[in-house]
Motif scaffolding. Structure first.
Motif, PDB file in Angstrom:
ATOM      1  N   PRO A  30       0.843  -1.209   0.000  1.00 12.86           N
ATOM      2  CA  PRO A  30       0.000   0.000   0.000  1.00 12.86           C
ATOM      3  C   PRO A  30       0.868   1.246   0.000  1.00 12.86           C
ATOM      4  O   PRO A  30       2.068   1.183   0.303  1.00 12.86           O
ATOM      5  CB  PRO A  30      -0.797  -0.121   1.302  1.00 12.86           C
ATOM      6  CG  PRO A  30      -0.004  -1.046   2.160  1.00 12.86           C
ATOM      7  CD  PRO A  30       0.720  -1.983   1.245  1.00 12.86           C
ATOM      8  N   ALA A  31       0.259   2.372  -0.351  1.00 10.66           N
ATOM      9  CA  ALA A  31       1.022   3.623  -0.468  1.00 10.66           C
ATOM     10  C   ALA A  31       1.734   3.973   0.829  1.00 10.66           C
ATOM     11  O   ALA A  31       2.896   4.404   0.821  1.00 10.66           O
ATOM     12  CB  ALA A  31       0.089   4.751  -0.893  1.00 10.66           C
ATOM     13  N   ARG A  32       1.039   3.825   1.954  1.00  7.20           N
ATOM     14  CA  ARG A  32       1.639   4.042   3.277  1.00  7.20           C
ATOM     15  C   ARG A  32       1.366   2.812   4.114  1.00  7.20           C
ATOM     16  O   ARG A  32       0.230   2.545   4.468  1.00  7.20           O
ATOM     17  CB  ARG A  32       1.047   5.289   3.973  1.00  7.20           C
ATOM     18  CG  ARG A  32       1.553   6.601   3.465  1.00  7.20           C
ATOM     19  CD  ARG A  32       1.033   7.763   4.328  1.00  7.20           C
ATOM     20  NE  ARG A  32       1.612   7.746   5.664  1.00  7.20           N
ATOM     21  CZ  ARG A  32       0.921   7.586   6.792  1.00  7.20           C
ATOM     22  NH1 ARG A  32      -0.389   7.399   6.766  1.00  7.20           N
ATOM     23  NH2 ARG A  32       1.525   7.602   7.970  1.00  7.20           N
ATOM     24  N   GLU A  33       2.422   2.084   4.421  1.00 10.45           N
ATOM     25  CA  GLU A  33       2.274   0.829   5.155  1.00 10.45           C
ATOM     26  C   GLU A  33       2.513   1.055   6.643  1.00 10.45           C
ATOM     27  O   GLU A  33       3.491   1.703   7.031  1.00 10.45           O
ATOM     28  CB  GLU A  33       3.247  -0.218   4.619  1.00 10.45           C
ATOM     29  CG  GLU A  33       3.047  -1.600   5.207  1.00 10.45           C
ATOM     30  CD  GLU A  33       3.991  -2.619   4.585  1.00 10.45           C
ATOM     31  OE1 GLU A  33       3.511  -3.651   4.095  1.00 10.45           O
ATOM     32  OE2 GLU A  33       5.214  -2.367   4.595  1.00 10.45           O
ATOM     33  N   HIS A  34       1.613   0.540   7.463  1.00  9.86           N
ATOM     34  CA  HIS A  34       1.799   0.610   8.911  1.00  9.86           C
ATOM     35  C   HIS A  34       2.824  -0.450   9.314  1.00  9.86           C
ATOM     36  O   HIS A  34       2.694  -1.615   8.927  1.00  9.86           O
ATOM     37  CB  HIS A  34       0.464   0.355   9.621  1.00  9.86           C
ATOM     38  CG  HIS A  34       0.467   0.761  11.059  1.00  9.86           C
ATOM     39  ND1 HIS A  34       1.263   0.146  11.996  1.00  9.86           N
ATOM     40  CD2 HIS A  34      -0.218   1.731  11.725  1.00  9.86           C
ATOM     41  CE1 HIS A  34       1.065   0.696  13.180  1.00  9.86           C
ATOM     42  NE2 HIS A  34       0.169   1.662  13.042  1.00  9.86           N
ATOM     43  N   PRO A  35       3.832  -0.082  10.095  1.00 13.53           N
ATOM     44  CA  PRO A  35       4.868  -1.069  10.444  1.00 13.53           C
ATOM     45  C   PRO A  35       4.332  -2.269  11.207  1.00 13.53           C
ATOM     46  O   PRO A  35       4.921  -3.359  11.140  1.00 13.53           O
ATOM     47  CB  PRO A  35       5.854  -0.257  11.303  1.00 13.53           C
ATOM     48  CG  PRO A  35       5.120   0.973  11.729  1.00 13.53           C
ATOM     49  CD  PRO A  35       4.131   1.257  10.632  1.00 13.53           C
ATOM     50  N   ALA A  36       3.211  -2.091  11.904  1.00 15.17           N
ATOM     51  CA  ALA A  36       2.630  -3.214  12.653  1.00 15.17           C
ATOM     52  C   ALA A  36       1.696  -4.055  11.798  1.00 15.17           C
ATOM     53  O   ALA A  36       1.240  -5.113  12.248  1.00 15.17           O
ATOM     54  CB  ALA A  36       1.879  -2.696  13.884  1.00 15.17           C
ATOM     55  N   ARG A  37       1.383  -3.606  10.588  1.00 15.53           N
ATOM     56  CA  ARG A  37       0.464  -4.325   9.710  1.00 15.53           C
ATOM     57  C   ARG A  37       1.068  -4.459   8.308  1.00 15.53           C
ATOM     58  O   ARG A  37       0.569  -3.908   7.336  1.00 15.53           O
ATOM     59  CB  ARG A  37      -0.889  -3.600   9.638  1.00 15.53           C
ATOM     60  CG  ARG A  37      -1.704  -3.678  10.921  1.00 15.53           C
ATOM     61  CD  ARG A  37      -2.274  -5.080  11.092  1.00 15.53           C
ATOM     62  NE  ARG A  37      -3.062  -5.204  12.323  1.00 15.53           N
ATOM     63  CZ  ARG A  37      -2.615  -5.739  13.446  1.00 15.53           C
ATOM     64  NH1 ARG A  37      -1.360  -6.174  13.501  1.00 15.53           N
ATOM     65  NH2 ARG A  37      -3.382  -5.823  14.515  1.00 15.53           N
ATOM     66  N   PRO A  38       2.182  -5.195   8.187  1.00 14.95           N
ATOM     67  CA  PRO A  38       2.828  -5.328   6.882  1.00 14.95           C
ATOM     68  C   PRO A  38       1.977  -6.142   5.910  1.00 14.95           C
ATOM     69  O   PRO A  38       1.250  -7.058   6.304  1.00 14.95           O
ATOM     70  CB  PRO A  38       4.138  -6.050   7.210  1.00 14.95           C
ATOM     71  CG  PRO A  38       3.828  -6.824   8.455  1.00 14.95           C
ATOM     72  CD  PRO A  38       2.878  -5.954   9.234  1.00 14.95           C
TER      73      PRO A  38
END
Length: 237
Positions: free
Chosen positions: A90-98
C-alpha cells in the motif's frame, strides 16, 4: 473490460479520493495494491444468475488485505479457490500491519470459517459460485496509530457518509450485474447497509452471523448457525 472489473475500479477510484482523520492514521485499499488476485477472483467467479450475494463489512488484516479476495484467508484463496497473483505494498504501510500477500503467515479466522464452510458444504468452488458470490461492502482497511483495526461504522458521521455513497453505488451495481434473489449481510452492519442501498429493488435482504472470533456466538459452531440463517432467509441447502 468485464463489468465486474469496471465496478471494482470505479469503487477504488472513488474511495481513494476520500480523506480520513484521527484516530485513523493509515488506510489500505487492496483493490489497488492486490489488484491482480482481486480481479482474477472477479473474472473467474462473478457469474450472473446466482441465488445469493454474501456481503461482508470490509477487509480483515490477514484476509482480503493480503490477498484481495473477500474473507481471503491465504490458504483457502490459494489452495481451494486456486487464485494467486502479485501483491504490492500500500502507499503508506503501517509497520505493525505489513502486507506480505500470499506469504502472510497469519490465518484470518473469519475467512477460514467462511471458505471452510463453502468447501465442506459444496466441495468445489464451481459448485459454490454457481449459487453464491462474496463481496465486501467497503474495500478499505482502516488502522489507528497503534495498528488497531477500526471498522467503517466507527468513523465520524461525515466520513461515513462520504464513504457509504460509493460503496452503496458499487453494491447496487454488482447486485444488478449478478442478479441474486437474495442479498445476505454477513453480520448486522452489512445487512443494514444492504437494506439501505438496495431499498426498492427486487432483492431480498437477509443476514447471517459474522464468523469473527470476537463473537462468542460464532465460536460455538459458526457454520451450523450460518446455515440456519440462510434457511431462515429462504435459501435451501
Amino acid at each position: 473490460m468485464k463489468p465486474a472489473l469496471a465496478i471494482s475500479r470505479r469503487l477504488a477510484q472513488a474511495v481513494d479520493a476520500l480523506a480520513f482523520g484521527a484516530p485513523v492514521t493509515h488506510v489500505y485499499d487492496p483493490l489497488v495494491y492486490a489488484r491482480a488476485p482481486h480481479e482474477l477472483y472477479l473474472e473467474r467467479y462473478a457469474r450472473p444468475g446466482i441465488e445469493a450475494l454474501l456481503v461482508g463489512m470490509n477487509p480483515g488484516p490477514f484476509g482480503m488485505a493480503q490477498t484481495g479476495v473477500p474473507f481471503g484467508e491465504v490458504t483457502f484463496v490459494r489452495d481451494w479457490l486456486g487464485l494467486q497473483g502479485a501483491v504490492r505494498k500500500p502507499a503508506r504501510e503501517h509497520p505493525a500491519r505489513p502486507i506480505t500477500g500470499f506469504a502472510c503467515p497469519r490465518s484470518e479466522v473469519s475467512g477460514a470459517r467462511l471458505w471452510g464452510w463453502a468447501r465442506a458444504r459444496f466441495g468445489t468452488p464451481d459448485e459454490f459460485f454457481a449459487r453464491f458470490f462474496v463481496w465486501n461492502y467497503c474495500p478499505l482497511v482502516f488502522m489507528e496509530a497503534s495498528g488497531k483495526n477500526r471498522t467503517p461504522d466507527k468513523l465520524p458521521a461525515i466520513e461515513r457518509a462520504a464513504l457509504y455513497a460509493p460503496c452503496d453505488e458499487a453494491l447496487r451495481a454488482i447486485a444488478a450485474l449478478l442478479q441474486p434473489q437474495h442479498v445476505i449481510g454477513v453480520g448486522a452492519f452489512a445487512r443494514a447497509r444492504a437494506a439501505e442501498a438496495l431499498a426498492g429493488t427486487r432483492h431480498l435482504v437477509g443476514t447471517i452471523l459474522h464468523p469473527s472470533p470476537a463473537s462468542p456466538l460464532a465460536n460455538q459452531g459458526w457454520a451450523a448457525q450460518a446455515e440456519a440463517g440462510l434457511r431462515r432467509a429462504g435459501l435451501a441447502l
